[in-house]
Scaffold this active site. Structure first.
Site, mmCIF file in Angstrom:
data_model
loop_
_atom_site.group_PDB
_atom_site.id
_atom_site.type_symbol
_atom_site.label_atom_id
_atom_site.label_comp_id
_atom_site.label_asym_id
_atom_site.label_seq_id
_atom_site.Cartn_x
_atom_site.Cartn_y
_atom_site.Cartn_z
ATOM 1 C CG HIS A 140 -1.966 -1.036 1.237
ATOM 2 N ND1 HIS A 140 -2.809 -1.265 0.172
ATOM 3 C CD2 HIS A 140 -2.310 -1.950 2.182
ATOM 4 C CE1 HIS A 140 -3.622 -2.277 0.465
ATOM 5 N NE2 HIS A 140 -3.331 -2.711 1.676
ATOM 6 C CG ASP A 265 -5.108 -9.812 3.489
ATOM 7 O OD1 ASP A 265 -4.829 -10.369 2.415
ATOM 8 O OD2 ASP A 265 -4.753 -8.647 3.763
HETATM 9 ZN ZN LIG Z 1 -4.177 -6.943 2.810
#
Ligand SMILES: [Zn+2]
Length: 371
Positions: A140, A265
């Site tokens: 990110h 995830d």
């Molecule tokens: Zn993630």
């Protein structure tokens, strides 16, 4: 098969703060402090399960080194590097709510350096493939800021190193973290030599990113593939996405190195994702990528760890992937920890899942082959 393994205890010493750091005021005063979702436990347990299963003994141990300023600045702005370095003295918000403890700057550069070391080991032929369990994660992080638990783009920095120092031409990234790999997308959006593929939960995090119509810009048109999948997607949808998008795109692009942004995830147990994969599903996705890598780039595959927040289940996903990479199967019984709903086999593909994959598959024809 020699598989490199990289983990540093100092990665666990990165302090991502408490969860109520992220709640907005005035709500904040009413949130009982709790350790952040991104905490050391998932990673330590992953490493420890490799140890007790015996697989760790079969791996080639790699040691991280800190990334240099020059290496970080190939991706990040001088202002971002300077602000992370300055924050190391006090700890605090490294950008966009990404918490970092005192001396966290040293750990962040060690994470970026770990991804570089793993790429170098694969390029040198010291190992056939490698898994870098780095922390903090990276996908990110944007060139000018930390974001979403990520301080520096570990993968971006490793790829720029491969290009600038090792003379590697074409690199492909497959990001199977449940969140969109926005930082990787931003860094390589107009780079025709980096194919960036992200499979993620549709309209999740970051808001507004990861849409299927973002296909790269300028000379990089066709080298960015987003595969947003509906919440609830399991191996039927992921398998179809691999068959119709990921594998054909990799075969067309013919990278010299494949890098996986490996978040766990998208597992059925994850508190931050709503997907439905199990550990053996990650094993089968790994097998698919190994098969393509064997055909197009002499098997050169490096995985760099990203998210994954089930401290119970991430270790099984990681073990399955590392077993597949290394060819060393332990006697760990994965069926005993599979989600109950998976006991009778995978759920059938649903029409809206197929439609999502087909929208993404339409972009594969844009992927440029080798010049
Ligand atoms: Zn993630």
């Amino acid at each position: 098969m020699a598989t490199g393994w990289l983990w540093e205890e100092r990665y666990a010493w990165h302090d991502a703060g408490t969860w109520n750091d992220f709640a907005s005021t005035p709500l904040k005063a009413y949130v009982q402090p709790e350790e952040a979702f991104e905490n050391p436990e998932t990673k330590r347990r992953f490493r420890n399960l490799l140890d007790v299963s015996g697989v760790l003994d079969k791996l080639v141990q790699l040691r991280a080194r800190p990334a240099s300023d020059e290496e970080i600045l190939r991706v990040h702005t001088p202002a971002h590097l300077a602000s992370v370095r300055a924050l190391g003295a006090t700890g605090g918000d490294a950008g966009d709510g990404t918490a970092m403890g005192r001396w966290g700057d040293e750990i962040a550069v060690l994470a970026a350096g770990g991804s570089i070391v793993a790429v170098d080991a694969v390029l040198d032929g010291a190992v056939d493939n490698a898994y870098a369990l780095v922390r903090p994660p990276g996908h990110h992080a944007e060139p000018e800021t930390s974001m979403g638990f990520c301080v520096f783009s570990n993968i971006g920095i490793a790829i720029r190193h491969a290009q600038h120092v090792r003379g590697v031409g074409r690199v492909a990234v497959v990001d199977w973290d449940v969140h969109h790999g926005n930082g990787t997308e931003t860094i390589f959006l107009s780079d025709p030599n980096v194919l960036s593929i992200s499979l993620h939960q549709d309209e999740h995090y970051p808001p507004g990113r990861g849409r299927v119509d973002v296909v790269g810009e300028g000379a990089g048109r066709g080298t960015n593939l987003n595969i947003p999948l509906p919440p609830g997607s399991g191996i039927a949808a992921y398998g179809l996405a691999f068959q119709q998008v990921v594998v054909p795109a990799l075969r067309a692009f013919r990278p010299e190195l494949i890098i996986v942004a490996s978040g766990f995830d998208a597992s059925a147990y994850d508190p931050l994702g709503r997907m439905d994969l199990n550990a053996n599903d990650f094993r089968s996705l790994t097998a698919s990528l190994m098969e393509v890598a064997a055909d197009v780039c002499e098997g050169r595959l490096m995985m760099s760890h990203e998210g994954g927040y089930s401290s119970f289940y991430v270790p099984y996903c990681g073990l399955a992937v590392v077993e597949q990479l290394s060819g060393h199967r332990s006697d760990t019984d994965f069926s005993g920890v599979a989600p109950d709903s998976h006991r009778s086999g995978p759920r059938a593909l649903e029409a809206h899942e197929r439609a999502a994959v087909e929208r993404a598959a339409a972009n594969v024809e844009l992927v440029p082959g080798p010049a």
